[in-house]
Write a protein that holds these residues in place. Structure first.
Motif, PDB file in Angstrom:
ATOM      1  N   VAL A   1       4.997  43.389  11.323  1.00 42.82           N
ATOM      2  CA  VAL A   1       5.672  44.502  12.284  1.00 42.82           C
ATOM      3  C   VAL A   1       4.948  45.832  12.127  1.00 42.82           C
ATOM      4  O   VAL A   1       4.873  46.290  11.098  1.00 42.82           O
ATOM      5  CB  VAL A   1       7.367  44.590  11.630  1.00 42.82           C
ATOM      6  CG1 VAL A   1       7.970  45.512  12.642  1.00 42.82           C
ATOM      7  CG2 VAL A   1       8.055  42.997  11.875  1.00 42.82           C
TER       8      VAL A   1
ATOM      9  N   TYR B   1       5.743  49.052  13.445  1.00 44.77           N
ATOM     10  CA  TYR B   1       6.519  50.238  13.929  1.00 44.77           C
ATOM     11  C   TYR B   1       6.128  51.221  14.956  1.00 44.77           C
ATOM     12  O   TYR B   1       4.860  51.116  15.238  1.00 44.77           O
ATOM     13  CB  TYR B   1       7.460  50.932  12.698  1.00 44.77           C
ATOM     14  CG  TYR B   1       6.179  51.507  11.891  1.00 44.77           C
ATOM     15  CD1 TYR B   1       5.252  52.443  12.247  1.00 44.77           C
ATOM     16  CD2 TYR B   1       6.475  51.745  10.448  1.00 44.77           C
ATOM     17  CE1 TYR B   1       4.400  53.001  11.389  1.00 44.77           C
ATOM     18  CE2 TYR B   1       5.541  52.203   9.483  1.00 44.77           C
ATOM     19  CZ  TYR B   1       4.497  52.888  10.025  1.00 44.77           C
ATOM     20  OH  TYR B   1       3.743  53.553   9.076  1.00 44.77           O
TER      21      TYR B   1
ATOM     22  N   VAL C   1      14.096  49.928  12.362  1.00 45.18           N
ATOM     23  CA  VAL C   1      12.925  48.822  12.357  1.00 45.18           C
ATOM     24  C   VAL C   1      13.187  48.270  10.950  1.00 45.18           C
ATOM     25  O   VAL C   1      13.053  46.728  10.928  1.00 45.18           O
ATOM     26  CB  VAL C   1      11.549  49.556  12.411  1.00 45.18           C
ATOM     27  CG1 VAL C   1      11.092  50.187  11.181  1.00 45.18           C
ATOM     28  CG2 VAL C   1      10.505  48.568  13.046  1.00 45.18           C
ATOM     29  N   ILE C   2      13.607  48.621   9.810  1.00 47.31           N
ATOM     30  CA  ILE C   2      13.679  47.967   8.684  1.00 47.31           C
ATOM     31  C   ILE C   2      14.979  47.111   8.720  1.00 47.31           C
ATOM     32  O   ILE C   2      14.798  45.848   8.408  1.00 47.31           O
ATOM     33  CB  ILE C   2      14.125  49.259   7.277  1.00 47.31           C
ATOM     34  CG1 ILE C   2      12.990  50.037   7.014  1.00 47.31           C
ATOM     35  CG2 ILE C   2      14.560  48.351   6.350  1.00 47.31           C
ATOM     36  CD1 ILE C   2      13.194  51.190   6.336  1.00 47.31           C
TER      37      ILE C   2
ATOM     38  N   CYS D   1      13.455  44.109  10.616  1.00 42.21           N
ATOM     39  CA  CYS D   1      12.865  43.136   9.663  1.00 42.21           C
ATOM     40  C   CYS D   1      13.686  42.250   8.751  1.00 42.21           C
ATOM     41  O   CYS D   1      13.503  41.126   8.583  1.00 42.21           O
ATOM     42  CB  CYS D   1      12.080  44.037   8.859  1.00 42.21           C
ATOM     43  SG  CYS D   1      10.662  44.793   9.843  1.00 42.21           S
ATOM     44  N   ASP D   2      14.691  42.841   8.309  1.00 42.73           N
ATOM     45  CA  ASP D   2      15.871  42.216   7.456  1.00 42.73           C
ATOM     46  C   ASP D   2      16.264  41.232   8.354  1.00 42.73           C
ATOM     47  O   ASP D   2      16.585  40.031   7.783  1.00 42.73           O
ATOM     48  CB  ASP D   2      16.857  43.085   7.096  1.00 42.73           C
ATOM     49  CG  ASP D   2      16.357  44.055   5.841  1.00 42.73           C
ATOM     50  OD1 ASP D   2      15.318  43.793   5.278  1.00 42.73           O
ATOM     51  OD2 ASP D   2      17.190  45.356   5.629  1.00 42.73           O
TER      52      ASP D   2
ATOM     53  N   LEU E   1      15.053  39.444  10.835  1.00 39.10           N
ATOM     54  CA  LEU E   1      14.077  38.502  11.121  1.00 39.10           C
ATOM     55  C   LEU E   1      13.966  37.598   9.770  1.00 39.10           C
ATOM     56  O   LEU E   1      13.750  36.345   9.780  1.00 39.10           O
ATOM     57  CB  LEU E   1      12.789  39.110  11.424  1.00 39.10           C
ATOM     58  CG  LEU E   1      12.754  39.687  12.680  1.00 39.10           C
ATOM     59  CD1 LEU E   1      11.366  40.320  13.021  1.00 39.10           C
ATOM     60  CD2 LEU E   1      12.854  38.600  13.886  1.00 39.10           C
ATOM     61  N   GLY E   2      13.885  38.340   8.701  1.00 37.44           N
ATOM     62  CA  GLY E   2      13.902  37.801   7.171  1.00 37.44           C
ATOM     63  C   GLY E   2      15.191  36.800   7.113  1.00 37.44           C
ATOM     64  O   GLY E   2      14.833  35.634   6.455  1.00 37.44           O
TER      65      GLY E   2
ATOM     66  N   TYR F   1       8.932  35.427   7.245  1.00 39.42           N
ATOM     67  CA  TYR F   1       8.345  36.121   6.053  1.00 39.42           C
ATOM     68  C   TYR F   1       7.764  37.150   6.798  1.00 39.42           C
ATOM     69  O   TYR F   1       6.645  37.430   7.310  1.00 39.42           O
ATOM     70  CB  TYR F   1       7.039  35.520   5.438  1.00 39.42           C
ATOM     71  CG  TYR F   1       6.447  35.772   4.041  1.00 39.42           C
ATOM     72  CD1 TYR F   1       6.641  37.308   3.778  1.00 39.42           C
ATOM     73  CD2 TYR F   1       6.229  35.010   3.252  1.00 39.42           C
ATOM     74  CE1 TYR F   1       6.145  38.114   2.606  1.00 39.42           C
ATOM     75  CE2 TYR F   1       5.461  35.701   1.715  1.00 39.42           C
ATOM     76  CZ  TYR F   1       5.760  36.853   1.712  1.00 39.42           C
ATOM     77  OH  TYR F   1       4.935  37.532   0.524  1.00 39.42           O
ATOM     78  N   VAL F   2       8.329  38.404   6.435  1.00 40.19           N
ATOM     79  CA  VAL F   2       8.134  39.747   7.296  1.00 40.19           C
ATOM     80  C   VAL F   2       7.447  40.564   6.539  1.00 40.19           C
ATOM     81  O   VAL F   2       7.770  41.094   5.387  1.00 40.19           O
ATOM     82  CB  VAL F   2       9.307  40.345   7.772  1.00 40.19           C
ATOM     83  CG1 VAL F   2       9.000  41.576   8.572  1.00 40.19           C
ATOM     84  CG2 VAL F   2      10.139  39.391   8.609  1.00 40.19           C
TER      85      VAL F   2
ATOM     86  N   LEU G   1       6.273  44.783   6.703  1.00 41.00           N
ATOM     87  CA  LEU G   1       6.059  45.690   7.565  1.00 41.00           C
ATOM     88  C   LEU G   1       5.257  46.997   6.908  1.00 41.00           C
ATOM     89  O   LEU G   1       5.519  47.706   5.899  1.00 41.00           O
ATOM     90  CB  LEU G   1       7.588  46.635   7.492  1.00 41.00           C
ATOM     91  CG  LEU G   1       7.717  47.876   8.377  1.00 41.00           C
ATOM     92  CD1 LEU G   1       7.499  47.855   9.806  1.00 41.00           C
ATOM     93  CD2 LEU G   1       9.287  48.245   8.171  1.00 41.00           C
TER      94      LEU G   1
END
Length: 199
Positions: A5, A7, A16-17, A20-21, A23-24, A29-30, A32
């Motif tokens: 990712v 940002y 954005v965090i 990502c969470d 998507l996780g 498996y993310v 950033l």
């Protein structure tokens, strides 16, 4: 299945965090990476043409960020993550579309309210691309259609968010606003569906 990712220009923002969470939680498996090394631009700096142009030529250039992209791809490989994609927001969209044309190992990419996209950028990609512009981005139809001759074009997607502004899915979004939160979630659903297909 891994996702890098990238940002937007404002760096490690809570939105954005949180994305990502999510998507996780969806099984990806993310990673950033802090590409600007703790030195994002402020709103005032983005509005200063000289500072913004300096960022684009230096900290925000592909030449500066390519080694970090390669390190993330190497990291995924070392951890037996074989299928990797990338998502870029705003300036990050330019980085992702460039990565899709220059790096090996990416199975797909998504650009969300992308900035700095130039004529010919989409025609150069070597993997499926999803484009999610807001009302503030130009009409990318001709650019998107430039991929029609590619074998993977059937996996590409463009959906405009003409009721939303540039940055709604990134640092400029106010996700305490129900409408913005809903549309950000709509974009996240599209990201998950896209990467479930291409990774």
């Amino acid at each position: 299945r891994g996702i890098l990712v990238n940002y937007d220009i404002f760096g490690m923002h809570a939105n954005v965090i949180q994305l990502c969470d999510i998507l996780g939680e969806m099984g990806f498996y993310v990673v950033l990476p802090d590409l600007v090394h703790g030195k994002p631009l402020t709103e005032a700096e983005v509005g200063n043409r000289e500072i913004f142009n300096s960022f684009c030529k230096n900290a925000g250039s592909w030449e500066t960020n390519e080694p970090s992209y390669q390190k993330v791809l190497d990291y995924f490989k070392q951890n037996n993550v074989e299928s990797v994609g990338a998502i870029g927001f705003c300036w990050g969209g330019k980085m992702v579309i460039t990565a899709l044309s220059k790096l090996k190992g990416l199975k797909g990419g998504a650009i969300v309210h992308p900035a700095l996209i130039e004529a010919g950028d989409m025609a150069k990609v070597n993997a499926p691309l999803m484009v999610l512009p807001s009302k503030d981005e130009p009409d990318f139809t001709a650019e998107f259609d430039s991929m029609k001759d590619k074998a993977f074009f059937s996996q590409c997607l463009m959906e405009r968010f003409d009721d939303m502004f540039h940055g709604f899915c990134g640092a400029r979004g106010d996700w305490s606003n129900s409408e913005q939160a809903k549309r950000a979630n709509d974009a996240i659903k599209l990201l998950v569906e896209f990467f479930n297909k291409v990774l």
